[in-house]
Design a protein around this motif. Structure first.
Motif, PDB file in Angstrom:
ATOM      1  N   PRO A 290      35.800   3.088  46.804  1.00  0.00           N
ATOM      2  CA  PRO A 290      34.974   3.982  47.610  1.00  0.00           C
ATOM      3  C   PRO A 290      33.657   4.306  46.920  1.00  0.00           C
ATOM      4  O   PRO A 290      33.605   4.472  45.695  1.00  0.00           O
ATOM      5  CB  PRO A 290      35.846   5.235  47.744  1.00  0.00           C
ATOM      6  CG  PRO A 290      36.729   5.203  46.525  1.00  0.00           C
ATOM      7  CD  PRO A 290      36.970   3.764  46.222  1.00  0.00           C
TER       8      PRO A 290
ATOM      9  N   SER B  88      40.359  11.415  55.614  1.00  0.00           N
ATOM     10  CA  SER B  88      40.463  10.655  54.365  1.00  0.00           C
ATOM     11  C   SER B  88      40.199  11.576  53.192  1.00  0.00           C
ATOM     12  O   SER B  88      39.247  12.357  53.207  1.00  0.00           O
ATOM     13  CB  SER B  88      39.454   9.506  54.346  1.00  0.00           C
ATOM     14  OG  SER B  88      39.352   8.944  53.055  1.00  0.00           O
TER      15      SER B  88
ATOM     16  N   HIS C 109      39.103  10.538  50.445  1.00  0.00           N
ATOM     17  CA  HIS C 109      37.852  10.069  49.849  1.00  0.00           C
ATOM     18  C   HIS C 109      36.667  10.891  50.360  1.00  0.00           C
ATOM     19  O   HIS C 109      35.732  11.175  49.603  1.00  0.00           O
ATOM     20  CB  HIS C 109      37.618   8.596  50.177  1.00  0.00           C
ATOM     21  CG  HIS C 109      38.616   7.670  49.571  1.00  0.00           C
ATOM     22  ND1 HIS C 109      38.848   7.585  48.217  1.00  0.00           N
ATOM     23  CD2 HIS C 109      39.465   6.778  50.144  1.00  0.00           C
ATOM     24  CE1 HIS C 109      39.784   6.689  47.977  1.00  0.00           C
ATOM     25  NE2 HIS C 109      40.169   6.186  49.127  1.00  0.00           N
TER      26      HIS C 109
ATOM     27  N   ARG D 276      36.392  14.088  48.445  1.00  0.00           N
ATOM     28  CA  ARG D 276      35.971  13.908  47.060  1.00  0.00           C
ATOM     29  C   ARG D 276      34.520  13.462  46.939  1.00  0.00           C
ATOM     30  O   ARG D 276      33.850  13.778  45.948  1.00  0.00           O
ATOM     31  CB  ARG D 276      36.879  12.890  46.368  1.00  0.00           C
ATOM     32  CG  ARG D 276      38.266  13.425  46.025  1.00  0.00           C
ATOM     33  CD  ARG D 276      39.006  12.454  45.141  1.00  0.00           C
ATOM     34  NE  ARG D 276      39.357  11.245  45.874  1.00  0.00           N
ATOM     35  CZ  ARG D 276      40.523  11.061  46.501  1.00  0.00           C
ATOM     36  NH1 ARG D 276      41.425  12.018  46.491  1.00  0.00           N
ATOM     37  NH2 ARG D 276      40.773   9.946  47.141  1.00  0.00           N
ATOM     38  N   LEU D 277      34.026  12.717  47.919  1.00  0.00           N
ATOM     39  CA  LEU D 277      32.729  12.067  47.779  1.00  0.00           C
ATOM     40  C   LEU D 277      31.620  12.684  48.629  1.00  0.00           C
ATOM     41  O   LEU D 277      30.477  12.234  48.558  1.00  0.00           O
ATOM     42  CB  LEU D 277      32.861  10.575  48.140  1.00  0.00           C
ATOM     43  CG  LEU D 277      33.803   9.764  47.243  1.00  0.00           C
ATOM     44  CD1 LEU D 277      33.943   8.343  47.762  1.00  0.00           C
ATOM     45  CD2 LEU D 277      33.304   9.761  45.803  1.00  0.00           C
TER      46      LEU D 277
ATOM     47  N   TYR E 140      31.004   8.247  52.964  1.00  0.00           N
ATOM     48  CA  TYR E 140      31.351   7.243  51.962  1.00  0.00           C
ATOM     49  C   TYR E 140      31.590   5.907  52.663  1.00  0.00           C
ATOM     50  O   TYR E 140      31.775   5.840  53.885  1.00  0.00           O
ATOM     51  CB  TYR E 140      32.579   7.650  51.153  1.00  0.00           C
ATOM     52  CG  TYR E 140      33.894   7.466  51.878  1.00  0.00           C
ATOM     53  CD1 TYR E 140      34.651   6.309  51.735  1.00  0.00           C
ATOM     54  CD2 TYR E 140      34.389   8.467  52.710  1.00  0.00           C
ATOM     55  CE1 TYR E 140      35.853   6.150  52.406  1.00  0.00           C
ATOM     56  CE2 TYR E 140      35.585   8.310  53.382  1.00  0.00           C
ATOM     57  CZ  TYR E 140      36.319   7.152  53.224  1.00  0.00           C
ATOM     58  OH  TYR E 140      37.494   6.994  53.892  1.00  0.00           O
TER      59      TYR E 140
END
Length: 223
Positions: free
Chosen positions: A35, A55, A57, A60-61, A139
């Motif tokens: 990612p 997600s 991700h 986190r991103l 992302y």
């Protein structure tokens, strides 16, 4: 000991590997993607009733802009995504069971309509019903270079876990037809299974797109 190949990106791959090891199986991790955060423009939090994440991700991103939405009720497609949201300071998180349409239905039931969905550049199909969903990609999944070790590690009898249609496509491109006859596919969804193509020893997917359900199928193949 039967071998299970895990193709999903980290950190999910590590969690799955630990779960596979707890089943007494050999876990080998070969991520096909990694990612990467994208630049994005954060809309006003006041324009939305709720935040949706499908997600971990994305949680986190998404970066510092995510903090603007902490006062919104947050809905996560599953427990891992919910944990990622809580790690970012969200304390009003509702976790679903891994099905995007089901968590969308929960948002409707809770009386929300305007939803901000922070996600990747590709998302699984979701029945939104009466929701007005603004989806923003925070992302992307970058394809990693083919790793020759994947074919070496995919010995006959190996079970390969495929967590997305895109992963299925990449796997099909990397494993020649002649090498598939002794390999078993457990995919997260029928679409992911179809993307793997033909020629495998077996192919199956769970009724619900959950990691635990995939592992139950993998364990059955290894018994």
């Amino acid at each position: 000991m039967r071998r299970v190949l895990i193709l999903r990106p980290e950190p999910g791959a590590g969690r799955t590997a630990q779960a596979v090891a707890r089943l007494g199986l050999e876990a080998v991790v070969h991520p096909l993607f990694a990612p990467q955060a994208l630049e994005w423009t954060a809309p006003l939090a006041a324009d939305f009733d709720a935040l949706l994440m499908t997600s971990a991700h994305a949680a986190r991103l998404a970066g510092p802009a995510l903090t603007a939405y902490r006062k919104l009720p947050a809905y996560a497609v599953g427990s891992a995504t919910a944990a990622a949201l809580r790690a970012q300071g969200f304390d009003r998180v509702v976790a679903g069971d891994g099905d995007a349409s089901a968590i969308a239905a929960r948002i409707v039931t809770d009386g929300h309509r305007a939803v901000l969905h922070l996600a990747g550049t590709t998302v699984a199909p979701m029945e939104a019903g009466p929701l007005h969903v603004t989806r923003i990609a925070v992302y992307s999944m970058a394809s990693l270079l083919p790793d020759p070790a994947l074919l070496r590690d995919a010995v006959p009898g190996t079970v390969l876990l495929v967590h997305s249609p895109r992963a299925g496509e990449r796997l099909a491109a990397q494993v020649p037809m002649a090498a598939r006859a002794g390999l078993h596919i457990v995919a997260i969804s029928p679409a992911a299974l179809a993307a793997c193509g033909t020629g495998w020893a077996s192919g199956t997917s769970p009724d619900q797109p959950r990691d635990d359900d995939m592992l139950a199928l993998a364990r059955g193949l290894c018994e």
